[in-house]
Design a protein around this motif. Structure first.
Motif, PDB file in Angstrom:
ATOM      1  N   ASP A  37      -4.746  -2.677   3.601  1.00  0.00           N
ATOM      2  CA  ASP A  37      -4.326  -1.320   3.955  1.00  0.00           C
ATOM      3  C   ASP A  37      -5.109  -0.328   3.102  1.00  0.00           C
ATOM      4  O   ASP A  37      -5.279  -0.535   1.894  1.00  0.00           O
ATOM      5  N   ILE A  38      -5.578   0.749   3.732  1.00  0.00           N
ATOM      6  CA  ILE A  38      -6.194   1.842   2.980  1.00  0.00           C
ATOM      7  C   ILE A  38      -5.635   3.154   3.503  1.00  0.00           C
ATOM      8  O   ILE A  38      -5.514   3.346   4.720  1.00  0.00           O
ATOM      9  N   ARG A  39      -5.224   4.030   2.580  1.00  0.00           N
ATOM     10  CA  ARG A  39      -4.627   5.312   2.956  1.00  0.00           C
ATOM     11  C   ARG A  39      -5.327   6.433   2.198  1.00  0.00           C
ATOM     12  O   ARG A  39      -5.395   6.394   0.967  1.00  0.00           O
ATOM     13  N   VAL A  40      -5.829   7.399   2.935  1.00  0.00           N
ATOM     14  CA  VAL A  40      -6.445   8.575   2.325  1.00  0.00           C
ATOM     15  C   VAL A  40      -5.532   9.751   2.649  1.00  0.00           C
ATOM     16  O   VAL A  40      -5.546  10.275   3.766  1.00  0.00           O
ATOM     17  N   ARG A  41      -4.737  10.130   1.680  1.00  0.00           N
ATOM     18  CA  ARG A  41      -3.721  11.153   1.928  1.00  0.00           C
ATOM     19  C   ARG A  41      -4.298  12.552   1.760  1.00  0.00           C
ATOM     20  O   ARG A  41      -4.914  12.871   0.741  1.00  0.00           O
ATOM     21  N   ASP A  42      -4.100  13.379   2.774  1.00  0.00           N
ATOM     22  CA  ASP A  42      -4.530  14.769   2.747  1.00  0.00           C
ATOM     23  C   ASP A  42      -3.473  15.592   3.478  1.00  0.00           C
ATOM     24  O   ASP A  42      -3.470  15.682   4.708  1.00  0.00           O
ATOM     25  N   ASP A  43      -2.562  16.173   2.732  1.00  0.00           N
ATOM     26  CA  ASP A  43      -1.435  16.892   3.332  1.00  0.00           C
ATOM     27  C   ASP A  43      -1.845  18.214   3.963  1.00  0.00           C
ATOM     28  O   ASP A  43      -1.023  18.856   4.642  1.00  0.00           O
TER      29      ASP A  43
END
Length: 471
Positions: A265-271
């Motif tokens: 799993d890879i998550r690039v968080r950008d709200d």
């Protein structure tokens, strides 16, 4: 947690559109079988395979396809195939870029190219009488590229700009992320663009290494489609590509790297982004696996849907992963990215900020339904959809030439429509249920995401749910 069970195939025959789809698809495919041209294949002394189909198309397409892409690149050379694709159309040692543009314009030709993880292609569409000129032009560009410092720098700037622009294509970014985690520490994890650092440091020597790596006889296919004669294309190939060697001087014989899959799993968080872009997949069978056709049918059962497209809720409701009335997603697209020995089979979607968990559970619920409950009358929809795609891939000289080359590169021969039809006909509910047991139940998934992904379930929770399908 709430989700809606999409009712597929539970309606009466009167309401079920399968009968109409089946009849229409059968008619189209029957007509395509009757008009399908014969494929002729010749192997030259240097290993180049020449494949042609004579059709009634008003145009003719001839091109060179190569078993070469980012999968076959070392970390040092990652991105070189994409670099070469752009560089080759800058001219040759005997044909300047200006002269090339004049020649292409004079022929009224459409010159195209592409590259992906396992192959690259360079082809021209012309009037049938100009095939020999198009063949000579391609042979010149491929065997005698102008590797001047000016051309290299111009190409470098173009590729760097292309890489920068690609970052705004969220689907492409997420799918590259997915490969990077699903095939960790293998060349399948590499993007076709390569890194900025690689692009900035590529020299003439790197380009020559790339040319030597890819353009070898046994890795090349010359394909032609339209009002063409096979013997003529063979002679053109013998004359124009006689300088192509089978000997590797700089790199040694390239290996065929294995695509080891890893659930991850890879998550690039950008709200700051308005929506989340997510790819959710399992490992599927490669195109040399006997299960390949059944999984293609399974993928064809699901309909893509986009909120921005016209149409009503029913476009997403019948054989869809979600219903438009659920308001769980802005767009959803199934995919089956098959390679020689592995594949990524799954779903890409644009998710609403606080509905990502429900969307993931819905996808898993539909996967469960696919392999526990799917019936033969429903599978017919996927078969019809796949048969139609196979027909359209052979419509027009350019599409057909690409289809010919793809078959020869992948399978070593052309797969006829009759053979595809026979393979697809063998897929039934029992086969799909077996696929579910093998590729879904209790299997590790791979996921990549970009944007406001705080509500996306953690990997362990989704992984645990992959084992629920028997209960």
């Amino acid at each position: 947690m709430a989700f809606q069970l999409i009712r597929c195939g539970l309606a009466s025959a009167k309401l079920n559109p399968l009968a109409r789809y089946s009849s229409h698809a059968a008619h189209k495919f029957s007509h395509a079988l009757q008009s399908a041209p014969a494929t002729e294949l010749t192997v030259l002394d240097n290993g180049i395979r020449v494949a042609t189909e004579k059709t009634s198309s008003p145009t003719a397409t001839i091109g060179v396809w190569v078993e070469g892409g980012s999968r076959y690149e070392s970390a040092e050379l990652n991105g070189i195939a994409n670099f070469i694709e752009r560089l080759l159309f800058k001219g040759s040692k005997t044909r300047s870029k200006k002269q090339l543009e004049k020649d292409v314009y004079g022929l009224g030709a459409v010159l195209n190219s592409y590259n992906d993880r396992e192959s690259s292609g360079f082809y021209a569409t012309v009037a049938p009488g100009d095939v020999s000129k198009a063949s000579e032009l391609l042979a010149d560009l491929i065997q005698n590229p102008a590797l001047s410092s000016e051309n290299i720098e111009e190409t470098r700037n173009e590729v760097l700009k292309e890489l920068e622009e690609s970052q705004s294509n969220h689907e492409q970014v997420v799918m590259d992320y997915l490969h990077s985690v699903a095939f960790q520490n293998t060349s399948l994890a590499q993007s076709k663009f390569g890194s900025t650092e690689n692009i900035q440091r590529f020299t003439k020597d790197h380009i020559e290494q790339g040319l030597d790596l890819f353009f070898k006889g046994p890795r090349m296919v010359i394909a032609a489609s339209g009002n063409v004669e096979h013997d003529q294309i063979v002679k053109l190939a013998q004359q124009g590509f006689k300088g192509v060697s089978t000997v590797y001087e700089k790199n040694g014989i390239p290996s065929s790297p294995v695509g080891h899959y890893t659930g991850s799993d890879i998550r690039v968080r950008d709200d700051s982004m308005d929506a989340a872009y997510v790819a959710f997949a399992v490992e599927g069978p490669g195109y040399n696996n006997p299960d390949y056709v059944a999984m293609k049918v399974a993928s064809s059962l699901y309909a893509p849907w986009d909120l921005t497209h016209g149409g009503g809720e029913n476009l997403s409701n019948y054989y869809g992963l979600v219903s438009a009335s659920d308001h769980l997603t802005q767009a959803v697209k199934p995919f089956n990215l098959a390679y020689k020995d592995t594949a990524l089979w799954g779903v890409y979607f644009i998710g609403e900020r606080m509905k990502l968990a429900d969307m993931c559970w819905q996808i898993q619920h539909q996967w469960k339904r696919l392999y526990l409950e799917i019936a033969n009358n429903e599978i017919r929809f996927g078969k019809n959809n796949l048969l139609t795609k196979l027909i359209t891939q052979r419509d027009g000289s350019a599409s057909n030439a690409n289809s010919i080359a793809s078959d020869v590169l992948r399978f070593g021969r052309r797969i006829s429509l009759e053979e595809w039809q026979s393979k697809i006909a063998q897929v039934n509910s029992d086969k799909i249920h077996q696929m579910g047991e093998k590729y879904f139940w209790d299997q590790c998934h791979a996921m990549s995401s970009l944007g406001p992904v705080e509500e996306l379930p953690v990997y362990d929770d989704l992984r645990m749910t992959m084992s629920w399908v028997r209960y």
